[in-house]
Write a protein that holds these residues in place. Sequence first.
Motif, PDB file in Angstrom:
ATOM      1  N   SER A 184       0.905  -0.975  -0.004  1.00  0.00           N
ATOM      2  CA  SER A 184       0.058   0.043  -0.148  1.00  0.00           C
ATOM      3  C   SER A 184       0.925   1.301  -0.045  1.00  0.00           C
ATOM      4  CB  SER A 184      -1.009   0.155   1.261  1.00  0.00           C
ATOM      5  OG  SER A 184      -1.922   1.026   1.389  1.00  0.00           O
ATOM      6  N   TYR A 185       0.664   2.197  -0.923  1.00  0.00           N
ATOM      7  CA  TYR A 185       1.568   3.395  -0.969  1.00  0.00           C
ATOM      8  C   TYR A 185       0.573   4.660  -1.155  1.00  0.00           C
ATOM      9  CZ  TYR A 185       4.918  -0.248  -2.477  1.00  0.00           C
ATOM     10  OH  TYR A 185       5.417  -1.494  -2.610  1.00  0.00           O
ATOM     11  N   THR A 186       1.021   5.615  -0.300  1.00  0.00           N
ATOM     12  CA  THR A 186       0.194   6.729  -0.185  1.00  0.00           C
ATOM     13  C   THR A 186       1.034   8.011  -0.193  1.00  0.00           C
ATOM     14  OG1 THR A 186      -1.016   5.793   1.960  1.00  0.00           O
ATOM     15  CG2 THR A 186      -0.945   8.365   1.412  1.00  0.00           C
ATOM     16  N   ALA A 187       0.340   8.928  -1.305  1.00  0.00           N
ATOM     17  CA  ALA A 187       1.359  10.069  -1.627  1.00  0.00           C
ATOM     18  C   ALA A 187       0.175  11.195  -1.978  1.00  0.00           C
ATOM     19  CB  ALA A 187       1.829   9.869  -2.834  1.00  0.00           C
ATOM     20  N   GLN A 188       0.553  12.373  -1.991  1.00  0.00           N
ATOM     21  CA  GLN A 188       0.007  13.559  -1.963  1.00  0.00           C
ATOM     22  C   GLN A 188       0.247  14.366  -3.431  1.00  0.00           C
ATOM     23  OE1 GLN A 188       1.561  13.064   1.138  1.00  0.00           O
ATOM     24  NE2 GLN A 188       0.097  12.071   1.756  1.00  0.00           N
ATOM     25  N   GLY A 189      -0.708  15.173  -3.738  1.00  0.00           N
ATOM     26  CA  GLY A 189      -0.346  15.979  -4.863  1.00  0.00           C
ATOM     27  C   GLY A 189      -0.073  17.234  -4.263  1.00  0.00           C
ATOM     28  N   ASP A 190       0.221  18.400  -5.099  1.00  0.00           N
ATOM     29  CA  ASP A 190       0.447  19.507  -4.660  1.00  0.00           C
ATOM     30  C   ASP A 190      -0.258  20.413  -3.786  1.00  0.00           C
ATOM     31  OD1 ASP A 190       2.968  18.861  -6.339  1.00  0.00           O
ATOM     32  OD2 ASP A 190       2.219  19.959  -8.230  1.00  0.00           O
ATOM     33  N   LYS A 191       0.244  20.927  -2.882  1.00  0.00           N
ATOM     34  CA  LYS A 191      -0.810  22.004  -2.066  1.00  0.00           C
ATOM     35  C   LYS A 191      -1.091  23.013  -2.975  1.00  0.00           C
ATOM     36  CE  LYS A 191       1.191  20.493   2.639  1.00  0.00           C
ATOM     37  NZ  LYS A 191       1.547  21.161   3.628  1.00  0.00           N
ATOM     38  N   TRP A 192      -2.313  23.582  -2.638  1.00  0.00           N
ATOM     39  CA  TRP A 192      -2.813  24.692  -3.280  1.00  0.00           C
ATOM     40  C   TRP A 192      -3.833  25.300  -2.152  1.00  0.00           C
ATOM     41  CZ3 TRP A 192      -8.287  24.664  -5.480  1.00  0.00           C
ATOM     42  CH2 TRP A 192      -8.822  23.422  -5.310  1.00  0.00           C
ATOM     43  N   GLN A 193      -4.345  26.525  -2.740  1.00  0.00           N
ATOM     44  CA  GLN A 193      -5.190  27.294  -1.686  1.00  0.00           C
ATOM     45  C   GLN A 193      -6.086  26.738  -1.205  1.00  0.00           C
ATOM     46  OE1 GLN A 193      -6.411  30.230  -4.470  1.00  0.00           O
ATOM     47  NE2 GLN A 193      -8.191  29.358  -5.100  1.00  0.00           N
ATOM     48  N   ASN A 194      -6.840  25.489  -1.598  1.00  0.00           N
ATOM     49  CA  ASN A 194      -8.053  24.955  -0.840  1.00  0.00           C
ATOM     50  C   ASN A 194      -7.697  23.585  -0.217  1.00  0.00           C
ATOM     51  OD1 ASN A 194      -9.942  26.951  -1.725  1.00  0.00           O
ATOM     52  ND2 ASN A 194     -10.113  25.930  -3.595  1.00  0.00           N
ATOM     53  N   GLY A 195      -6.154  23.302  -0.159  1.00  0.00           N
ATOM     54  CA  GLY A 195      -5.883  21.962   0.386  1.00  0.00           C
ATOM     55  C   GLY A 195      -4.985  21.452  -0.372  1.00  0.00           C
ATOM     56  N   GLN A 196      -5.228  20.185  -0.399  1.00  0.00           N
ATOM     57  CA  GLN A 196      -4.328  18.987  -0.990  1.00  0.00           C
ATOM     58  C   GLN A 196      -5.181  17.768  -1.566  1.00  0.00           C
ATOM     59  OE1 GLN A 196      -1.237  18.036   1.451  1.00  0.00           O
ATOM     60  NE2 GLN A 196       0.237  17.733  -0.167  1.00  0.00           N
ATOM     61  N   GLU A 197      -4.724  17.011  -2.607  1.00  0.00           N
ATOM     62  CA  GLU A 197      -5.292  15.740  -2.788  1.00  0.00           C
ATOM     63  C   GLU A 197      -4.298  14.569  -2.584  1.00  0.00           C
ATOM     64  OE1 GLU A 197      -7.706  18.568  -4.177  1.00  0.00           O
ATOM     65  OE2 GLU A 197      -5.730  18.572  -4.717  1.00  0.00           O
ATOM     66  N   GLU A 198      -4.894  13.526  -2.178  1.00  0.00           N
ATOM     67  CA  GLU A 198      -4.095  12.393  -1.698  1.00  0.00           C
ATOM     68  C   GLU A 198      -4.651  10.947  -2.402  1.00  0.00           C
ATOM     69  OE1 GLU A 198      -2.703  11.535   2.568  1.00  0.00           O
ATOM     70  OE2 GLU A 198      -4.714  10.305   2.538  1.00  0.00           O
ATOM     71  N   ALA A 199      -3.809  10.136  -2.367  1.00  0.00           N
ATOM     72  CA  ALA A 199      -4.307   8.962  -3.150  1.00  0.00           C
ATOM     73  C   ALA A 199      -3.418   7.802  -2.436  1.00  0.00           C
ATOM     74  CB  ALA A 199      -3.702   8.643  -4.489  1.00  0.00           C
ATOM     75  N   VAL A 200      -4.067   6.481  -2.098  1.00  0.00           N
ATOM     76  CA  VAL A 200      -3.791   5.539  -1.606  1.00  0.00           C
ATOM     77  C   VAL A 200      -3.802   4.386  -2.666  1.00  0.00           C
ATOM     78  CG1 VAL A 200      -4.084   3.733   0.406  1.00  0.00           C
ATOM     79  CG2 VAL A 200      -4.651   6.251   0.703  1.00  0.00           C
ATOM     80  N   VAL A 201      -2.978   3.636  -2.957  1.00  0.00           N
ATOM     81  CA  VAL A 201      -2.627   2.979  -4.017  1.00  0.00           C
ATOM     82  C   VAL A 201      -2.220   1.542  -3.466  1.00  0.00           C
ATOM     83  CG1 VAL A 201      -1.447   2.410  -6.282  1.00  0.00           C
ATOM     84  CG2 VAL A 201      -2.146   4.680  -5.485  1.00  0.00           C
ATOM     85  N   GLU A 202      -2.983   0.381  -4.096  1.00  0.00           N
ATOM     86  CA  GLU A 202      -2.892  -0.973  -3.429  1.00  0.00           C
ATOM     87  C   GLU A 202      -2.138  -1.499  -4.641  1.00  0.00           C
ATOM     88  OE1 GLU A 202      -3.022  -2.338  -0.412  1.00  0.00           O
ATOM     89  OE2 GLU A 202      -3.964  -0.708   0.487  1.00  0.00           O
ATOM     90  N   ILE A 203      -0.971  -2.186  -4.507  1.00  0.00           N
ATOM     91  CA  ILE A 203      -0.551  -3.281  -5.429  1.00  0.00           C
ATOM     92  C   ILE A 203      -0.426  -4.650  -5.198  1.00  0.00           C
ATOM     93  CG2 ILE A 203       1.962  -3.756  -6.921  1.00  0.00           C
ATOM     94  CD1 ILE A 203       0.331  -0.801  -7.359  1.00  0.00           C
ATOM     95  N   LYS A 204      -0.858  -5.562  -5.925  1.00  0.00           N
ATOM     96  CA  LYS A 204      -0.849  -6.891  -5.748  1.00  0.00           C
ATOM     97  C   LYS A 204      -0.448  -7.433  -6.922  1.00  0.00           C
ATOM     98  CE  LYS A 204      -2.864 -10.877  -3.614  1.00  0.00           C
ATOM     99  NZ  LYS A 204      -1.926 -11.787  -3.244  1.00  0.00           N
ATOM    100  N   ASP A 205       0.616  -8.527  -7.119  1.00  0.00           N
ATOM    101  CA  ASP A 205       1.106  -9.186  -8.385  1.00  0.00           C
ATOM    102  C   ASP A 205       1.754  -8.270  -9.286  1.00  0.00           C
ATOM    103  OD1 ASP A 205       0.692 -11.589  -6.918  1.00  0.00           O
ATOM    104  OD2 ASP A 205      -1.391 -11.745  -7.688  1.00  0.00           O
ATOM    105  N   SER A 206       2.061  -7.119  -8.779  1.00  0.00           N
ATOM    106  CA  SER A 206       2.719  -5.881  -9.693  1.00  0.00           C
ATOM    107  C   SER A 206       1.610  -5.364 -10.423  1.00  0.00           C
ATOM    108  CB  SER A 206       3.719  -6.550 -10.487  1.00  0.00           C
ATOM    109  OG  SER A 206       4.417  -5.506 -11.157  1.00  0.00           O
ATOM    110  N   LYS A 207       0.221  -5.227 -10.168  1.00  0.00           N
ATOM    111  CA  LYS A 207      -0.827  -4.631 -10.708  1.00  0.00           C
ATOM    112  C   LYS A 207      -1.330  -3.631  -9.597  1.00  0.00           C
ATOM    113  CE  LYS A 207      -1.763  -7.978 -14.329  1.00  0.00           C
ATOM    114  NZ  LYS A 207      -2.828  -8.129 -15.238  1.00  0.00           N
ATOM    115  N   ILE A 208      -2.038  -2.776 -10.203  1.00  0.00           N
ATOM    116  CA  ILE A 208      -2.563  -1.912  -9.207  1.00  0.00           C
ATOM    117  C   ILE A 208      -4.145  -2.473  -8.878  1.00  0.00           C
ATOM    118  CG2 ILE A 208      -3.893   0.601  -9.021  1.00  0.00           C
ATOM    119  CD1 ILE A 208      -1.758   1.416 -11.192  1.00  0.00           C
ATOM    120  N   THR A 209      -4.483  -2.760  -7.709  1.00  0.00           N
ATOM    121  CA  THR A 209      -5.745  -3.485  -7.584  1.00  0.00           C
ATOM    122  C   THR A 209      -6.723  -2.435  -6.958  1.00  0.00           C
ATOM    123  OG1 THR A 209      -4.867  -4.044  -5.274  1.00  0.00           O
ATOM    124  CG2 THR A 209      -4.567  -5.658  -7.332  1.00  0.00           C
TER     125      THR A 209
END
Length: 146
Positions: A43-68
């Motif tokens: 499981s990998y978490t990362a954020q987008g760029d900050k801007w005036q209204n906050g920030q976006e975030e993604a949590v990506v799960e990988i299984k068998d080298s594929k995005i699940t």
Amino acid sequence: MKKLIYLLLTLLLLMPLGACTPKTTPKEDVKKETSAIKYKDGSYTAQGDKWQNGQEEAVVEIKDSKITSIILKRLDTSGKEVDYEKWQGQKDESGKVYPNLKQYRMDMSNKMLEKQSPDVDTISGATTSTKNWKIAVQRALDKAKK
């Protein structure tokens, strides 16, 4: 003799067209690109760029080298996830219309999963958020690369 000349001229005119034909279809090229990238399971978490209204975030799960799984979040300026019930495309008491982030984040996540890539179209009406979700997913995938 004229038939032979016409035949040769026809062949000469058709030869350049054959040279311009791609050897693979665009879909095959995309499959080669995404299948060439290897990801570590997890499981990998990362954020987008900050801007005036906050920030976006993604949590990506990988299984068998594929995005699940991809979970997209919208964070306010204090870093807390927004209440998506307030972000459904309705007007507030001041008349401001908030984009339907509740639906947009699900639609975008599904498109990314289907494509196995963050390279999807942004959504009009939430351009900054959708661009930053793409950035966040790419940053999470960068963490997952072998």
